[in-house]
Enzyme design. Structure first.
Site, PDB file in Angstrom:
ATOM      1  N   TYR A 120      20.661  53.675  18.428  1.00 46.76           N
ATOM      2  CA  TYR A 120      20.741  52.459  17.418  1.00 46.76           C
ATOM      3  C   TYR A 120      19.617  53.068  15.981  1.00 46.76           C
ATOM      4  O   TYR A 120      19.922  52.217  15.231  1.00 46.76           O
ATOM      5  CB  TYR A 120      19.473  51.981  18.214  1.00 46.76           C
ATOM      6  CG  TYR A 120      18.258  50.645  18.076  1.00 46.76           C
ATOM      7  CD1 TYR A 120      18.767  49.201  17.663  1.00 46.76           C
ATOM      8  CD2 TYR A 120      17.299  50.928  17.169  1.00 46.76           C
ATOM      9  CE1 TYR A 120      18.110  48.276  17.586  1.00 46.76           C
ATOM     10  CE2 TYR A 120      16.354  49.853  16.641  1.00 46.76           C
ATOM     11  CZ  TYR A 120      17.530  48.081  16.640  1.00 46.76           C
ATOM     12  OH  TYR A 120      16.577  47.681  16.150  1.00 46.76           O
ATOM     13  N   SER A 141      15.402  48.668  11.054  1.00 46.36           N
ATOM     14  CA  SER A 141      14.252  48.743  11.643  1.00 46.36           C
ATOM     15  C   SER A 141      13.298  50.288  10.940  1.00 46.36           C
ATOM     16  O   SER A 141      13.788  51.177  10.772  1.00 46.36           O
ATOM     17  CB  SER A 141      15.107  49.117  13.134  1.00 46.36           C
ATOM     18  OG  SER A 141      13.915  49.787  13.417  1.00 46.36           O
TER      19      SER A 141
END
Length: 293
Positions: free
Chosen positions: A197, A184
């Protein structure tokens, strides 16, 4: 891929989904996951691919792209049964359903990884491509709001599950096989609301690089894709209305990306003819953000 117009933020309804990580079939503004004018070129013919989180979002787009390219596809998902059925229906336009296997379970459970590998080998006899894509996120404004349960759950799904599945699959993968992880932009740019996350994706990035070194002698390539803001069920199921209605507006492209716009990168990294000299690398698909690494 035919030329397409992708929606701008004001064309995306700022909806909210109650269930996490979200059900794609419940979304009013549906993600774009298939270019129906593009039929594929059998670039992955005869290969078997396992795709975690393959029922929706990026995973659905990759599953369809791999089906078009002739691969056997194993869709691993948690409990989004309707989404998985919809993905198989979309794939069946391009491939025989005998080349699709659905497996439901919790990727954070190490025993489930054994089940995935066992069932894949029983049906298709090989594992040539492994796409570690399943993930969850739970935004919090401050670290003290992240309890132990959330921290452990996020790491189990986003990182431990990857480790477990790779550990089970690698002994059965042969030369020219490919492992593709979904990292990500948050691993590089950070995100104050996604502390746990982002940390899992940072771990994923280090894992990708280290595993690439470890498996180079076996000629198994390991790479990753680092998406920016992509319109998937994860977004309206985890962020508030204000975040959703402006999602992706701060990118150079001025909009969120669509799952379809990532699929070809996963095909490229899986297809040995094209990416045989690429390992330990990251493809950034984030709407124009320049990051190091």
């Amino acid at each position: 891929m035919s030329e397409k117009k992708f929606p701008m933020p004001d064309e995306i309804k700022a909806e909210q989904l109650e269930d996490r990580p979200g059900r794609e079939y419940k979304m009013e503004t549906q993600p774009i996951y298939d270019d129906k004018d593009y039929k594929g070129y059998d670039r992955l013919k005869g290969k078997t691919a396992i795709i975690t989180g393959g029922d929706s979002g990026i995973g659905r787009a990759v599953s369809i792209a791999y089906a078009k390219e002739g691969a056997n596809v194993v869709i691993v998902y948690k409990e989004e049964n309707q989404d998985s059925k919809d993905t198989v229906k979309a794939m069946s336009k391009y491939t025989d359903t005998s080349k699709i296997l659905q497996i439901a379970g919790d990727i954070g459970d190490p025993e489930f990884s054994k089940e995935i590998v066992k069932k894949t080998l029983e049906k298709f006899g090989s594992i040539d491509i492994l796409v570690n894509n399943a993930a969850e996120q739970h935004p919090q404004d401050i670290i003290t709001d992240i309890d132990n349960e959330q921290l452990e759950r996020t790491f189990k799904t986003n990182f431990f599950g990857v480790f477990y599945l790779v550990r089970e699959a690698v002994p059965h993968m042969k030369e020219n096989a490919s492992i593709i992880n979904t990292s990500s932009v948050t691993a590089y740019d950070g995100n104050p609301q996604l502390l746990d996350y982002s940390s899992t994706k940072g771990a994923m990035t280090s894992f990708t690089r280290s595993l690439a070194i470890q498996l180079a002698e076996k000629r198994i390539r390991v790479n990753q894709v680092a998406p920016g803001p992509i319109w998937t069920p994860l977004i309206p199921s985890t962020f508030g209305k204000d975040n959703v209605e402006n999602f992706g507006a701060d990118t150079l492209m001025g909009r969120a990306g669509q799952p379809l716009e990532l699929a070809e990168a996963y095909v490229f990294l899986a297809w040995h003819n094209a990416s045989s000299y690429i390992t330990g690398q990251t493809i950034h698909i984030n709407g124009g953000k320049i990051v190091n690494g």
